[in-house]
Design an enzyme around this catalytic site. Structure first.
Site, PDB file in Angstrom:
ATOM      1  N   GLU A 121       0.903  -1.161  -0.103  1.00  0.00           N
ATOM      2  CA  GLU A 121      -0.033   0.027   0.192  1.00  0.00           C
ATOM      3  C   GLU A 121       0.918   1.259  -0.003  1.00  0.00           C
ATOM      4  OE1 GLU A 121      -1.890   0.625   4.134  1.00  0.00           O
ATOM      5  OE2 GLU A 121      -0.545  -1.137   4.492  1.00  0.00           O
ATOM      6  N   LYS A 133       2.808   4.514   1.090  1.00  0.00           N
ATOM      7  CA  LYS A 133       2.913   5.106   2.467  1.00  0.00           C
ATOM      8  C   LYS A 133       2.859   6.541   2.255  1.00  0.00           C
ATOM      9  CE  LYS A 133       6.632   5.189   5.881  1.00  0.00           C
ATOM     10  NZ  LYS A 133       6.493   6.465   6.180  1.00  0.00           N
ATOM     11  N   ASP A 188       2.684  10.441   3.338  1.00  0.00           N
ATOM     12  CA  ASP A 188       3.533  11.378   3.715  1.00  0.00           C
ATOM     13  C   ASP A 188       2.696  12.288   4.829  1.00  0.00           C
ATOM     14  OD1 ASP A 188       5.975  12.160   4.780  1.00  0.00           O
ATOM     15  OD2 ASP A 188       6.086  13.494   2.645  1.00  0.00           O
ATOM     16  N   TYR A 206      -4.486   2.512   8.613  1.00  0.00           N
ATOM     17  CA  TYR A 206      -3.534   1.351   8.079  1.00  0.00           C
ATOM     18  C   TYR A 206      -3.239   0.137   9.197  1.00  0.00           C
ATOM     19  CZ  TYR A 206       0.366   4.075   9.793  1.00  0.00           C
ATOM     20  OH  TYR A 206       1.216   4.857  10.601  1.00  0.00           O
ATOM     21  N   LYS A 265      11.020   2.878  -0.101  1.00  0.00           N
ATOM     22  CA  LYS A 265      10.836   4.125  -0.399  1.00  0.00           C
ATOM     23  C   LYS A 265      11.150   4.732  -1.768  1.00  0.00           C
ATOM     24  CE  LYS A 265      10.458   6.288   3.594  1.00  0.00           C
ATOM     25  NZ  LYS A 265      11.440   7.051   4.217  1.00  0.00           N
ATOM     26  N   CYS A 321      42.976  18.915  16.507  1.00  0.00           N
ATOM     27  CA  CYS A 321      41.413  19.184  16.630  1.00  0.00           C
ATOM     28  C   CYS A 321      41.360  20.777  16.520  1.00  0.00           C
ATOM     29  CB  CYS A 321      41.236  18.683  17.796  1.00  0.00           C
ATOM     30  SG  CYS A 321      39.162  19.525  18.621  1.00  0.00           S
ATOM     31  N   CYS A 338      40.388  22.120  20.280  1.00  0.00           N
ATOM     32  CA  CYS A 338      41.297  22.075  21.334  1.00  0.00           C
ATOM     33  C   CYS A 338      42.842  22.035  21.130  1.00  0.00           C
ATOM     34  CB  CYS A 338      40.789  21.207  22.452  1.00  0.00           C
ATOM     35  SG  CYS A 338      41.200  19.296  21.927  1.00  0.00           S
ATOM     36  N   CYS A 386      39.482  13.167  17.776  1.00  0.00           N
ATOM     37  CA  CYS A 386      40.228  14.253  18.495  1.00  0.00           C
ATOM     38  C   CYS A 386      40.732  13.342  19.872  1.00  0.00           C
ATOM     39  CB  CYS A 386      39.168  15.425  19.108  1.00  0.00           C
ATOM     40  SG  CYS A 386      39.960  16.378  20.388  1.00  0.00           S
ATOM     41  N   CYS A 389      38.829  18.534  25.899  1.00  0.00           N
ATOM     42  CA  CYS A 389      38.303  19.011  24.465  1.00  0.00           C
ATOM     43  C   CYS A 389      36.887  19.710  24.914  1.00  0.00           C
ATOM     44  CB  CYS A 389      38.060  18.161  23.603  1.00  0.00           C
ATOM     45  SG  CYS A 389      37.545  18.820  22.050  1.00  0.00           S
TER      46      CYS A 389
HETATM   47  O1  I6G Z   1       4.619   4.480   9.737  1.00  0.00           O
HETATM   48  C1  I6G Z   1       4.044   3.707   9.237  1.00  0.00           C
HETATM   49  C2  I6G Z   1       3.341   4.053   7.819  1.00  0.00           C
HETATM   50  C3  I6G Z   1       2.418   3.247   7.227  1.00  0.00           C
HETATM   51  C4  I6G Z   1       3.680   2.480   9.786  1.00  0.00           C
HETATM   52  C5  I6G Z   1       2.772   1.466   9.187  1.00  0.00           C
HETATM   53  C6  I6G Z   1       2.339   1.784   7.774  1.00  0.00           C
HETATM   54  O2  I6G Z   1       1.464   0.947   7.257  1.00  0.00           O
HETATM   55  C7  I6G Z   1       0.865   1.214   5.855  1.00  0.00           C
HETATM   56  N1  I6G Z   1       2.672   0.127   9.223  1.00  0.00           N
HETATM   57  C8  I6G Z   1       3.291  -0.099  10.613  1.00  0.00           C
HETATM   58  C9  I6G Z   1       3.037  -1.474  11.321  1.00  0.00           C
HETATM   59  C10 I6G Z   1       3.857   0.753  11.338  1.00  0.00           C
HETATM   60  N2  I6G Z   1       4.226   1.940  10.837  1.00  0.00           N
HETATM   61  C11 I6G Z   1       4.542   0.505  12.471  1.00  0.00           C
END
Ligand code: I6G
Length: 701
Positions: free
Chosen positions: A126, A128, A130, A236, A324, A429, A432, A447, A453
Site C-alpha cells: 500500500e 506510504k 507522507d 492502516y 521508499k 582538533c 582544542c 580528537c 576538549c
Molecule cells: O509508519 C507507518 C506508515 C504506514 C507504519 C505502517 C504503515 O502501514 C501502511 N505500518 C506499521 C505497522 C508501522 N508504521 C509500525
C-alpha cells in the site's frame, strides 16, 4: 548584515543568512515565551522579526527554510498537550531503497520462519502516506482518545482536535469493546493549495508542504482552528484490541474499512517479490496523480500468525518494510568544508553549500562523512565516484532521501575551478588543538582531547539533555554553551547542582528571571527519576545509540546489574563479556566501546557523581507478566527442528527471557537439540535444567 535594507536589494546569499538568523532568533523567542531559556524580547520586536521574515520569504520563496518561523503556525511546544503513553508502542518501519533490499526482506522472513522455497507467501502492499501518524482509541465503540506518535512510546493527546476530522468517526457501533486504530493524518494537494491561498490572503502563515500543514493544523491548541483545516485520515493498522480483527493483514484492513474508517484504495495483496515490485512501480507511476503526498510503498506479511512469530526488533517489526521512492537531487556549489567535533570526539566534515532547494526544502549543509569520502574512497580503500575527490569550489550533486541529512553524491569535474585544491584533513582538533587519530580499520578521525576538549564536553552535555536522553526542557544548546563558558556546567552531574550552586546568579542573569529559572529547576528536578535506557543513552558512549540503550536496559533490567556486568567484562572475556555479546543487536565493536568506557577511571567517577543524584527506574521484561520465562536466562544449543534459532530467540525474548551465548552458573535453562556438544555437557556438570525442544515449545506456549 543590515536588516533595514529592502529585501529586493539583498543577494540570495545575504537573504539566506538573514533568514537563518531570523529563524534562530524567533525560535529562541518562542521558547522564552513558553517559559524556557533565552533572553526575553518585546512583542513589538518579535512582530518586527516575523514581518521581516515574511517579507524576505516573499522576495525569495526558494530560500524558505525547513524550519521557517512562518510554518510554525503558533505551533505550541510539545508540553502544551498532555502526554499519552501508548498501550502498545507505535513502532517505525524498516526502510529500503533498492529492489535487492526488498528481496532480502522476503528472504529473511523465509529464513526466520524456516519456510520451504515453494511455500507461497502473501504480502499486502500500500502507499506510504507522507503525513503524521495518529492512534485512535475506541472504548465500547466511542472515540475516547487520539494521540500522536511522539517518540513511539509516548505521544501527545490531541483528542479534541482529532474529533474535528470528518474521516474519524466519533462512534463505531460494531467495534470490539476495545479498538485502537492507527493511521496517517494528511492533507490533499488541492486542500493544501487552497489553505495556503486563504492564509496568504488573510495575512496568515503559509506552509512549505502538505505534511507541515497537516502537522501544524492537528497540533493546534484551539480545536476550532483544526476544524477549519481540511485534514484527512487513512487507517492502516491497529494497536490494542479486545479481540482479533482477522487472521490476515488484508482481512484486518477490510474490517477497519467496514467500521467506516477510510483505508487506502491502492492496498493490494501480492504474492512474492515480483508482484510487490510491480505494485511499487505502479504506485510510483501514479504518484503524481494521487492528489496527496506519498513517499514509498509499505509491504506487510499477510498472515497475522506469521507476523506474531516474527515479532519486532526494538523499534521495527520484522514483518513489514517501507520501500521508499528514490531520493531527490539538485546541483550546487561547495563553498567550504568545516569540521565539527562531536560528543565522542569524532571529527565530522560538513559541506557548506550555496543554498539550493531539494524537494521543497532549502539545503545549505550536507554531510561529507569522513576523510576517505572526501578523497573519493570507501572504507576499504576502493574508489567511490570513480575516485573523484571533493574540493572547495566544486559543483556537486546533492540528494535527500526522506528526512535524512543531505548527502553529496557526485562532483562535476568539468566545472571544477582551476585553482581548486585537494582537501587536507586536519591533523589536530580545530577546537582544542589535541592530536587527531584514526584507529586502524576505522573511517573516522577522533580528537584525543577527550575530557579536555571543550567541544566534546559541550556536545556530551547537549546530548545528555536531548529529547531522547534526559529530555530536560529549558536547557537548550545555547544555554548549555553559555553555562559551559561560565564554568557552571562541566559534566552531567553539574546540571543537578545548578540550583544550589548558581540559583541566585541565574535568577539575576540577563534574559532570565524568577519564573524562567524556576521553570528550569523544575524540569531538572523532574528528571532526577530516569528510566534506565535513557540514562545509558544519555551517557553518550560511542556506538551506543537509542536502540542499543534500550536493548541493554532490557537485558540487564537494573543499573546495578548493568554496572556490575560492565566491570566484570572489562578484560573482554569471561561470562559477563559473552553475555553482553550474546544480546541480539550488540556486536563486538559496541561491546568493546561500552566496556572500555566503564573501564576509564575518569568516566567511572563522573558516572558515580551523576548516579548519586538520580533515582533510576528498572526496566521490566516486556510483556512477560505471568510468563514462566520472565527474567530467566536461556541458552540454545544444537539444532532446533521446529523453529529456527532466530525465531526461538525472538520468542524467548518476547516472553521476557534473556538469551545468552554461553552456559554459566547464572543460566536457568539450556535448550539442547540434536548435535548439542560442550554446552550441554557443561550444563549437566553445573546441574542446570536441560530442556528438549519439545519441552521448550511447551514452556514457550
Ligand atoms: O509508519 C507507518 C506508515 C504506514 C507504519 C505502517 C504503515 O502501514 C501502511 N505500518 C506499521 C505497522 C508501522 N508504521 C509500525
Amino acid at each position: 548584515m543590515d536588516s533595514s535594507r529592502p529585501p529586493e536589494e539583498l543577494t540570495p546569499e545575504e537573504a539566506a543568512e538573514e533568514l537563518a538568523r531570523l529563524a534562530a532568533a524567533i525560535a529562541a523567542a518562542d521558547r522564552a515565551y513558553h517559559g524556557e531559556d533565552a533572553p526575553q524580547i518585546t512583542d513589538a520586536e518579535y512582530d518586527a522579526m516575523k514581518r521581516r521574515n515574511a517579507a524576505l520569504e516573499a522576495a525569495f520563496p526558494e530560500l524558505r527554510r525547513p524550519d521557517s518561523p512562518s510554518e510554525r503556525v503558533g505551533a505550541p511546544p510539545s508540553s502544551a498537550f498532555s502526554k499519552v503513553r501508548h498501550s502498545m508502542p507505535m513502532l517505525s518501519l524498516e526502510n529500503a531503497f533498492a529492489e535487492e533490499e526488498v528481496a532480502d526482506f522476503v528472504a529473511r522472513i523465509r529464513r526466520f520462519l524456516n519456510l520451504p522455497a515453494d511455500e507461497p507467501l502473501a504480502f499486502t502492499a500500500e502507499p506510504k502516506i507522507d503525513g503524521l501518524s495518529l492512534s485512535l482509541r475506541y472504548e465500547d465503540g466511542r472515540l475516547v482518545q487520539a494521540a500522536t506518535r511522539g517518540d513511539g512510546t509516548t505521544g501527545e493527546n490531541v483528542t479534541a482536535n482529532a474529533r474535528t476530522l470528518d474521516d474519524i468517526p466519533d462512534e463505531i457501533p460494531d467495534a470490539p469493546a476495545l479498538l485502537e486504530v492507527r493511521g496517517e493524518v494528511y492533507m490533499s494537494h488541492e486542500d493544501f493549495a487552497a489553505l495556503n491561498a486563504r492564509q496568504a490572503e488573510t495575512g496568515g502563515r503559509t506552509f512549505a508542504n502538505p505534511r507541515n500543514a497537516a502537522a501544524g493544523s492537528l497540533r493546534q491548541l484551539d480545536p476550532s482552528i483544526t476544524a477549519s483545516r481540511p485534514l484527512r485520515f487513512f487507517a492502516y493498522s491497529w494497536g490494542m484490541v479486545s479481540e482479533p480483527l482477522a487472521d490476515t493483514q488484508m482481512g484486518a484492513i477490510e474490517r477497519l474499512a467496514g467500521f467506516g474508517l477510510p483505508t487506502n484504495p491502492l492496498t493490494v495483496l501480492c504474492h512474492e517479490l515480483e508482484e510487490l515490485l510491480a505494485h511499487y512501480r505502479r504506485i510510483e507511476g501514479e504518484r503524481a496523480n494521487l492528489g496527496y503526498d506519498i513517499d514509498g510503498v509499505v509491504y506487510k506479511l499477510n498472515r497475522l500468525d506469521l507476523q506474531a512469530r516474527l515479532g519486532a526488533r526494538s523499534a521495527t517489526p520484522r514483518w513489514a518494510l517501507a520501500h521508499k521512492f528514490p531520493a531527490e537531487r539538485a546541483t550546487t556549489q561547495l563553498r567550504a568544508i568545516e569540521i565539527q567535533v562531536g560528543r565522542t570526539g569524532a571529527l565530522s566534515p560538513i559541506a557548506r553549500l550555496a543554498p539550493v532547494t531539494v524537494g521543497g526544502v532549502v539545503v545549505q549543509n550536507a554531510t561529507l562523512h569522513n576523510a576517505d569520502y572526501i578523497a573519493g574512497r570507501d572504507s576499504r580503500g576502493q574508489p567511490i565516484r570513480e575516485g573523484r575527490d571533493i574540493r572547495v569550489g566544486d559543483w556537486v550533486t546533492i540528494y535527500r532521501a526522506g528526512d535524512v541529512i543531505p548527502k553529496i553524491e557526485d562532483v562535476d569535474l568539468s566545472r571544477r575551478p582551476p585553482d581548486a585544491v585537494p582537501y587536507v584533513f586536519p591533523e589536530t582538533c580545530p577546537i582544542c588543538g589535541s592530536d587527531v587519530v584514526r584507529e586502524p580499520g576505522e573511517a573516522v578521525h577522533y580528537c584525543t582531547g577527550n575530557l579536555v576538549c571543550p567541544a566534546q564536553q559541550v556536545e556530551k552535555l547537549k546530548h545528555f539533555v536531548s529529547r531522547n536522553a534526559f529530555d530536560i526542557e529549558g536547557l537548550g544548546a545555547k544555554t548549555i554553551e553559555a553555562f559551559f563558558a561560565d564554568g557552571w556546567l562541566r559534566e552531567p552531574a553539574d546540571i543537578f547542582h545548578l540550583e544550589s550552586r548558581h540559583g541566585t546568579e541565574l535568577r539575576r542573569r540577563e534574559g532570565w528571571g524568577e519564573r524562567s529559572a524556576a521553570n528550569l529547576f523544575r524540569s531538572i528536578a523532574e528528571r532526577r527519576r530516569v528510566p534506565l535506557n535513557r540514562l545509558i543513552f544519555g551517557l553518550g558512549i560511542r556506538h551506543v545509540g537509542e536502540t542499543a540503550a534500550k536493548l541493554l536496559a532490557r537485558h540487564y533490567g537494573s543499573w546495578e546489574r548493568f554496572r556490575t556486568a560492565m566491570e566484570e567484562a572489562r578484560d573482554h572475556e569471561g561470562p559477563a563479556w559473552d553475555d553482553l555479546n550474546a544480546i541480539d543487536g550488540v556486536g563486538p565493536t559496541l561491546a568493546a566501546s561500552l566496556v572500555d568506557f566503564f573501564h576509564e577511571p575518569a568516566n567511572r567517577a563522573a558516572i558515580d557523581r551523576l548516579v548519586a543524584e538520580l533515582e533510576i527506574e528498572d526496566v521490566a521484561a516486556p510483556s512477560a507478566s505471568g510468563s514462566p520465562l520472565a527474567g530467566k536466562t536461556i541458552v540454545f544449543t544444537g539444532t532446533l527442528e521446529r523453529m529456527t534459532r532466530a525465531e526461538a530467540k525472538a520468542r524467548a525474548e518476547a516472553l521476557g527471557a534473556k538469551v545468552a551465548g554461553s552456559v554459566s552458573s547464572r543460566t536457568d535453562y539450556v535448550v539442547a537439540g540434536p548435535g548439542a556438544g560442550s554446552k550441554e555437557k557443561k550444563a549437566r556438570e553445573l546441574g542446570l535444567t536441560v530442556l528438549s525442544e519439545e519441552e521448550w515449545l511447551e514452556m514457550a506456549g
